[in-house]
Design a protein around this motif. Sequence first.
Motif, PDB file in Angstrom:
ATOM      1  N   GLN A 206       0.824  -1.194   0.000  1.00  0.00           N
ATOM      2  CA  GLN A 206       0.000   0.000   0.000  1.00  0.00           C
ATOM      3  C   GLN A 206       0.862   1.248   0.000  1.00  0.00           C
ATOM      4  OE1 GLN A 206      -2.617   0.805   3.291  1.00  0.00           O
ATOM      5  NE2 GLN A 206      -4.281   1.220   1.856  1.00  0.00           N
ATOM      6  N   TYR A 207       0.569   2.130  -0.915  1.00  0.00           N
ATOM      7  CA  TYR A 207       1.333   3.378  -1.015  1.00  0.00           C
ATOM      8  C   TYR A 207       0.773   4.375  -0.007  1.00  0.00           C
ATOM      9  CZ  TYR A 207       3.585   7.376  -3.304  1.00  0.00           C
ATOM     10  OH  TYR A 207       4.359   8.469  -3.579  1.00  0.00           O
ATOM     11  N   VAL A 208       1.644   4.926   0.846  1.00  0.00           N
ATOM     12  CA  VAL A 208       1.130   5.863   1.851  1.00  0.00           C
ATOM     13  C   VAL A 208       1.447   7.315   1.498  1.00  0.00           C
ATOM     14  CG1 VAL A 208       1.150   4.208   3.745  1.00  0.00           C
ATOM     15  CG2 VAL A 208       3.154   5.626   3.373  1.00  0.00           C
ATOM     16  N   GLY A 209       2.177   7.513   0.402  1.00  0.00           N
ATOM     17  CA  GLY A 209       2.446   8.892  -0.021  1.00  0.00           C
ATOM     18  C   GLY A 209       3.923   9.189  -0.094  1.00  0.00           C
ATOM     19  N   SER A 210       4.247  10.472  -0.148  1.00  0.00           N
ATOM     20  CA  SER A 210       5.648  10.839  -0.340  1.00  0.00           C
ATOM     21  C   SER A 210       6.045  12.026   0.526  1.00  0.00           C
ATOM     22  CB  SER A 210       5.886  11.174  -1.817  1.00  0.00           C
ATOM     23  OG  SER A 210       5.037  12.236  -2.209  1.00  0.00           O
ATOM     24  N   LYS A 235       7.839  22.367   3.323  1.00  0.00           N
ATOM     25  CA  LYS A 235       7.024  21.396   2.576  1.00  0.00           C
ATOM     26  C   LYS A 235       7.181  19.982   3.129  1.00  0.00           C
ATOM     27  CE  LYS A 235      10.433  21.377  -1.140  1.00  0.00           C
ATOM     28  NZ  LYS A 235      10.750  21.575  -2.524  1.00  0.00           N
ATOM     29  N   SER A 236       8.387  19.665   3.627  1.00  0.00           N
ATOM     30  CA  SER A 236       8.547  18.312   4.184  1.00  0.00           C
ATOM     31  C   SER A 236       7.754  18.168   5.484  1.00  0.00           C
ATOM     32  CB  SER A 236      10.026  18.005   4.430  1.00  0.00           C
ATOM     33  OG  SER A 236      10.636  19.050   5.154  1.00  0.00           O
ATOM     34  N   ALA A 237       7.773  19.221   6.317  1.00  0.00           N
ATOM     35  CA  ALA A 237       7.025  19.154   7.586  1.00  0.00           C
ATOM     36  C   ALA A 237       5.533  18.973   7.309  1.00  0.00           C
ATOM     37  CB  ALA A 237       7.268  20.415   8.406  1.00  0.00           C
ATOM     38  N   LEU A 243       1.081  12.682   6.653  1.00  0.00           N
ATOM     39  CA  LEU A 243       1.342  11.249   6.840  1.00  0.00           C
ATOM     40  C   LEU A 243       0.894  10.802   8.238  1.00  0.00           C
ATOM     41  CD1 LEU A 243       2.649   8.606   5.826  1.00  0.00           C
ATOM     42  CD2 LEU A 243       4.828   9.457   6.719  1.00  0.00           C
ATOM     43  N   ALA A 244       1.198  11.646   9.236  1.00  0.00           N
ATOM     44  CA  ALA A 244       0.810  11.302  10.612  1.00  0.00           C
ATOM     45  C   ALA A 244      -0.718  11.191  10.711  1.00  0.00           C
ATOM     46  CB  ALA A 244       1.348  12.339  11.586  1.00  0.00           C
ATOM     47  N   GLN A 245      -1.429  12.117  10.055  1.00  0.00           N
ATOM     48  CA  GLN A 245      -2.895  12.066  10.083  1.00  0.00           C
ATOM     49  C   GLN A 245      -3.394  10.759   9.494  1.00  0.00           C
ATOM     50  OE1 GLN A 245      -4.783  13.907  11.755  1.00  0.00           O
ATOM     51  NE2 GLN A 245      -3.171  15.368  12.260  1.00  0.00           N
TER      52      GLN A 245
END
Length: 274
Positions: A206-210, A235-237, A243-245
Amino acid sequence: MKPTHPVQVIAVTGGKGGVGKTNVSVNLSTALAQAGKRVVLMDADLGLANVDVLLGLKPRRNIADLLAGECEIADILVEAPGGLRIVPASSGTQSLVSLSAHEHAELIHAFSDIADDLDILVVDTAAGISESVVSFVRAAQEVLVVVCDEPTSITDAYALIKLLNRDYGMNRFRVLANMVRSEQEGRNMFAKLTTVTDRFLDIALQYVGSIPYDETVRKAVQKQQPVVKAFPRSKSALAYSKLAQKIVSWPVMSTPRGHLEFFVERLVRAPNLR
Ligand SMILES: Nc1ncnc2c1ncn2[C@@H]1O[C@H](COP(=O)(O)OP(=O)(O)OP(=O)(O)O)[C@@H](O)[C@H]1O
Ligand SMILES: [Mg+2]
């Protein structure tokens, strides 16, 4: 042993060195703590750029002291800015796969002590597919495979997934693309990986993003702070918060497998089936 509530255990791994596993572990843990979760980050890597360095911490005690009966788990945990707690790396961490029965019991007992006060345990693993890495990954409920756009990242991730699937029967993995120049680049990397896994393995990826490539990450590393704390608007933060959400919404197993002492039990009992 008193029953505890389920704890989400997430192993951050990737096969290849330098793909950003430690940065992901530190920032994800901090973002999860910022989202109100009680987080412990376990450093399972003795490498150089490890968790305590990234967070500017100087732990005085480690798992080896715990196993020697010289302190309690509370003495090992280090409070990091941002509200998370760290289990520092030590040679003890690396040798958790070969403990005596008494040491097993000690460790399980120690971890069940903190389980009451914990929602998520993140485990930062070393590069490669050593026995120690495999045992940490096998023991976790969620495996986050970090990939980046470097020639061997996808092949190393594939080798890791193949080993875990063929030799240990694991069939569910999450994939995070790090240091991407665009969201599309992350999706392309994932597509490359699924092309080989779909052909040769029966697994669910499963892809969770980048997480975007961001010079701010390096600035934060120099400041020995998580980028999500030092530069929360970068942008990384923002990608880490997103991602945490997502992770907060992952279901936590309420079966025994979801309990922290069972993570430790699986960790120390992990038989080498190969
Ligand atoms: N999103 C990002 N943007 C820019 N640089 C990044 C990003 N993520 C990580 N890096 C940089 O990549 C390098 C490797 O990161 P890190 O140490 O987290 O990798 P690792 O996979 O844990 O490495 P090892 O296998 O040695 O443990 C570091 O210099 C870090 O600053
Ligand atoms: Mg690392």
